[in-house]
Scaffold this motif. Structure first.
Motif, PDB file in Angstrom:
ATOM      1  N   ILE A   1       0.863  -1.181   0.000  1.00 60.53           N
ATOM      2  CA  ILE A   1       0.000   0.000   0.000  1.00 60.53           C
ATOM      3  C   ILE A   1       0.907   1.241   0.000  1.00 60.53           C
ATOM      4  CG2 ILE A   1      -1.781   1.286   1.246  1.00 60.53           C
ATOM      5  CD1 ILE A   1      -2.617  -1.362   2.583  1.00 60.53           C
ATOM      6  N   PRO A   2       0.664   2.206  -0.933  1.00 65.27           N
ATOM      7  CA  PRO A   2       1.526   3.394  -0.979  1.00 65.27           C
ATOM      8  C   PRO A   2       1.401   4.241   0.297  1.00 65.27           C
ATOM      9  CG  PRO A   2       0.183   3.211  -2.972  1.00 65.27           C
ATOM     10  CD  PRO A   2      -0.347   2.206  -1.992  1.00 65.27           C
ATOM     11  N   VAL A   3       2.542   4.756   0.772  1.00 64.88           N
ATOM     12  CA  VAL A   3       2.553   5.647   1.934  1.00 64.88           C
ATOM     13  C   VAL A   3       2.703   7.076   1.427  1.00 64.88           C
ATOM     14  CG1 VAL A   3       3.696   6.231   4.104  1.00 64.88           C
ATOM     15  CG2 VAL A   3       3.626   3.842   3.334  1.00 64.88           C
ATOM     16  N   VAL A   4       1.836   7.955   1.868  1.00 64.99           N
ATOM     17  CA  VAL A   4       1.850   9.354   1.411  1.00 64.99           C
ATOM     18  C   VAL A   4       1.942  10.283   2.626  1.00 64.99           C
ATOM     19  CG1 VAL A   4       0.463   8.762  -0.630  1.00 64.99           C
ATOM     20  CG2 VAL A   4      -0.669   9.589   1.459  1.00 64.99           C
ATOM     21  N   PRO A   5       2.386  11.544   2.412  1.00 63.68           N
ATOM     22  CA  PRO A   5       2.466  12.485   3.544  1.00 63.68           C
ATOM     23  C   PRO A   5       1.092  12.731   4.175  1.00 63.68           C
ATOM     24  CG  PRO A   5       3.680  13.326   1.641  1.00 63.68           C
ATOM     25  CD  PRO A   5       2.914  12.130   1.164  1.00 63.68           C
ATOM     26  N   SER A   6       1.094  13.001   5.464  1.00 65.20           N
ATOM     27  CA  SER A   6      -0.158  13.220   6.201  1.00 65.20           C
ATOM     28  C   SER A   6      -1.029  14.294   5.561  1.00 65.20           C
ATOM     29  CB  SER A   6       0.142  13.650   7.643  1.00 65.20           C
ATOM     30  OG  SER A   6       0.922  12.687   8.283  1.00 65.20           O
ATOM     31  N   GLU A   7      -0.382  15.300   4.935  1.00 65.37           N
ATOM     32  CA  GLU A   7      -1.139  16.408   4.345  1.00 65.37           C
ATOM     33  C   GLU A   7      -2.114  15.897   3.280  1.00 65.37           C
ATOM     34  OE1 GLU A   7       2.486  16.569   4.352  1.00 65.37           O
ATOM     35  OE2 GLU A   7       2.167  17.310   6.399  1.00 65.37           O
ATOM     36  N   GLU A   8      -1.761  14.782   2.626  1.00 62.78           N
ATOM     37  CA  GLU A   8      -2.622  14.255   1.559  1.00 62.78           C
ATOM     38  C   GLU A   8      -3.904  13.627   2.099  1.00 62.78           C
ATOM     39  OE1 GLU A   8      -0.836  11.944  -1.562  1.00 62.78           O
ATOM     40  OE2 GLU A   8       1.013  13.142  -1.498  1.00 62.78           O
ATOM     41  N   PHE A   9      -3.974  13.502   3.424  1.00 67.97           N
ATOM     42  CA  PHE A   9      -5.205  12.973   4.028  1.00 67.97           C
ATOM     43  C   PHE A   9      -6.407  13.847   3.650  1.00 67.97           C
ATOM     44  CE2 PHE A   9      -7.750  12.302   8.124  1.00 67.97           C
ATOM     45  CZ  PHE A   9      -8.223  11.064   7.739  1.00 67.97           C
ATOM     46  N   ALA A  10      -6.147  15.136   3.504  1.00 69.06           N
ATOM     47  CA  ALA A  10      -7.230  16.094   3.240  1.00 69.06           C
ATOM     48  C   ALA A  10      -7.438  16.367   1.751  1.00 69.06           C
ATOM     49  CB  ALA A  10      -6.928  17.405   3.970  1.00 69.06           C
ATOM     50  N   GLU A  11      -6.799  15.598   0.858  1.00 66.09           N
ATOM     51  CA  GLU A  11      -6.829  15.947  -0.572  1.00 66.09           C
ATOM     52  C   GLU A  11      -7.437  14.862  -1.444  1.00 66.09           C
ATOM     53  OE1 GLU A  11      -2.715  16.669  -1.450  1.00 66.09           O
ATOM     54  OE2 GLU A  11      -2.571  18.297  -0.032  1.00 66.09           O
ATOM     55  N   PRO A  12      -8.716  14.648  -1.490  1.00 67.72           N
ATOM     56  CA  PRO A  12      -9.712  15.160  -0.536  1.00 67.72           C
ATOM     57  C   PRO A  12      -9.832  14.169   0.615  1.00 67.72           C
ATOM     58  CG  PRO A  12     -10.810  13.943  -2.275  1.00 67.72           C
ATOM     59  CD  PRO A  12      -9.326  13.833  -2.548  1.00 67.72           C
ATOM     60  N   TYR A  13     -10.595  14.550   1.639  1.00 68.08           N
ATOM     61  CA  TYR A  13     -10.815  13.611   2.742  1.00 68.08           C
ATOM     62  C   TYR A  13     -11.516  12.358   2.235  1.00 68.08           C
ATOM     63  CZ  TYR A  13      -9.508  16.966   6.369  1.00 68.08           C
ATOM     64  OH  TYR A  13      -8.817  17.811   7.168  1.00 68.08           O
TER      65      TYR A  13
END
Ligand SMILES: [Zn+2]
Length: 406
Positions: free
Chosen positions: A354-366
């Motif tokens: 599973i790809p790991v992305v920065p926490s900021e991407e949690f909101a893009e979109p939620y």
């Protein structure tokens, strides 16, 4: 026959999580090398009650220069270790030039407070990367695995220690005898060896099976720690339940002639006996409960997918490897894992890919739902992400049972 790493008696296996990768082996997307797998299964010694993995992963595969876990990543943990240091400074130091040693000091979260108090100290930390962060905080670090020979060398160079402390490290180390020989060589006659690790009693109660992964070799109880300590010439003289990391116990070990066990020791031993923490009934019940969580979680994620709901995971924790690989959760059921650790971002989670992305991407979109792998920091994380819930998002937790936080 499986034999106990502590006493050599027979070990009965009670739960098997199948083939598992190294929990922190986050891979680059273009990495085509073969992934390392081992069989993750747990047994209990029928003599000394020590709960332990049945297969050992070589330590150099886990605690290398790029070991990604930083102890100071959570505000709660920073406060916990600052208090720990304060307690040692106030109650445990003797002589004109006291000395505190930490086994596995990680990024120096505890010892930096000792350094700031001007007290002599040494962190013994095999993972060079986190050790370098500790040095940046003024902490003295020796880049080695702690064992008998290391402890003797430290004593020869620095003298004996008032306190030897270790957090979330002793349970990583299969060769406990060498640790205790080292403690015996390094500790002052009246000194104390204090360590804290996930508590088997809490794992059973919360069914927190994801505490079981490559790095956690032992799952301690007061009963098994006392038996081990006594077999190495020490005694268990104090215990304290801790709320951190989903439930831990802090064990204080000393020479039997130096300290008298507190009432807390007898109380916890009696409680463990009454709960039957390592009886066949308890252990087989734990295994059945864990299988139930797996079935419920996979059913929920498949159901959400069928409804067209988006699901991402939150927290690329070491323990998430057990959940994804045991349950068979891949990018089809959880599109990505949001995590604030730069070393994990842009990589694929071990085994599950599973790809790991920065926490900021949690909101893009939620997403519609978020599977919270870092459930031991649930309050801190949920409070940090209020907009997710305000946008209709729902957290999914899976211990002690699968539930959606409304
Ligand atoms: Zn044993």
């Amino acid at each position: 026959m499986l034999t106990c790493r502590i006493c050599g008696a027979s070990v009965r296996e009670f739960v098997d999580f199948g083939r598992q990768p190294l929990s922190d082996a986050f891979r680059k997307p273009d990495d085509t090398s073969e992934e390392y797998f081992f069989r993750l299964a747990v047994g209990a010694c029928e003599s000394c009650a020590m709960v332990q993995l049945v297969e050992e992963v070589p330590r150099d595969r886990m605690f290398h220069a790029d070991y990604p876990y930083h102890s100071s990543g959570s505000a709660l943990m920073r406060e916990h270790f600052r208090r720990t240091a304060q307690e040692f400074l106030e109650t445990e130091l003797t002589g004109s030039d006291p000395f505190i040693v930490e086994i596995g000091c990680n990024d120096g979260v505890m010892l930096s407070a000792v350094h700031e108090a001007g007290v002599r100290h040494l962190g013994v930390e095999p993972s060079a990367g986190v050790g370098e962060v500790a040095r940046g905080r003024g902490v003295e670090v020796l880049t080695e695995f702690f064992e008998d020979s290391t402890a003797r060398a430290v004593r020869d160079e620095h003298g004996p220690a008032d306190v030897i402390f270790s957090a979330n490290t002793i349970c990583h180390i299969p060769y406990l005898e060498s640790i205790f020989l080292g403690v015996d060589a390094l500790l002052k006659p009246g000194g104390v060896f204090v360590f804290e690790d996930p508590y088997w009693g809490d794992i059973v109660e919360r069914r927190s099976f994801d505490q079981i992964y490559d790095e956690h070799f032992y799952f301690f109880t007061a009963t098994s720690v006392r038996a081990a300590a006594r077999s190495y010439g020490f005694d268990l003289v104090d215990v304290r339940r801790l709320g951190v990391h989903g439930g831990e116990v802090r064990y204080s070990i000393a020479r039997p002639e130096a300290r008298t066990p507190t009432a807390a020791v007898a109380e916890l031993l009696a409680e463990e006996e009454a709960r039957g923490l390592v009886t066949r009934e308890t252990l087989d019940g734990f295994a059945a409960g864990v299988a139930g969580i797996r079935d419920d979680l996979v059913a929920l994620l498949r159901d959400l997918k069928a409804q067209g709901r988006s699901v991402v995971a939150y927290g690329a924790t070491a323990k998430s490897a057990t959940v994804t690989n045991y349950c068979g959760i891949g990018p089809d059921l959880a599109a990505k894992i949001c995590d604030s650790t730069p070393a994990k971002q842009g990589r694929l989670a071990p085994g599950s890919r599973i790809p790991v992305v920065p926490s900021e991407e949690f909101a893009e979109p939620y997403p519609d739902h978020a599977l919270l792998f870092a459930w031991n920091h649930a309050e801190e994380i949920i409070a940090k992400e209020p907009a997710f819930r305000d946008n209709g998002g729902r957290w999914i937790l899976y211990v002690p049972e699968v539930h959606v936080v409304e």
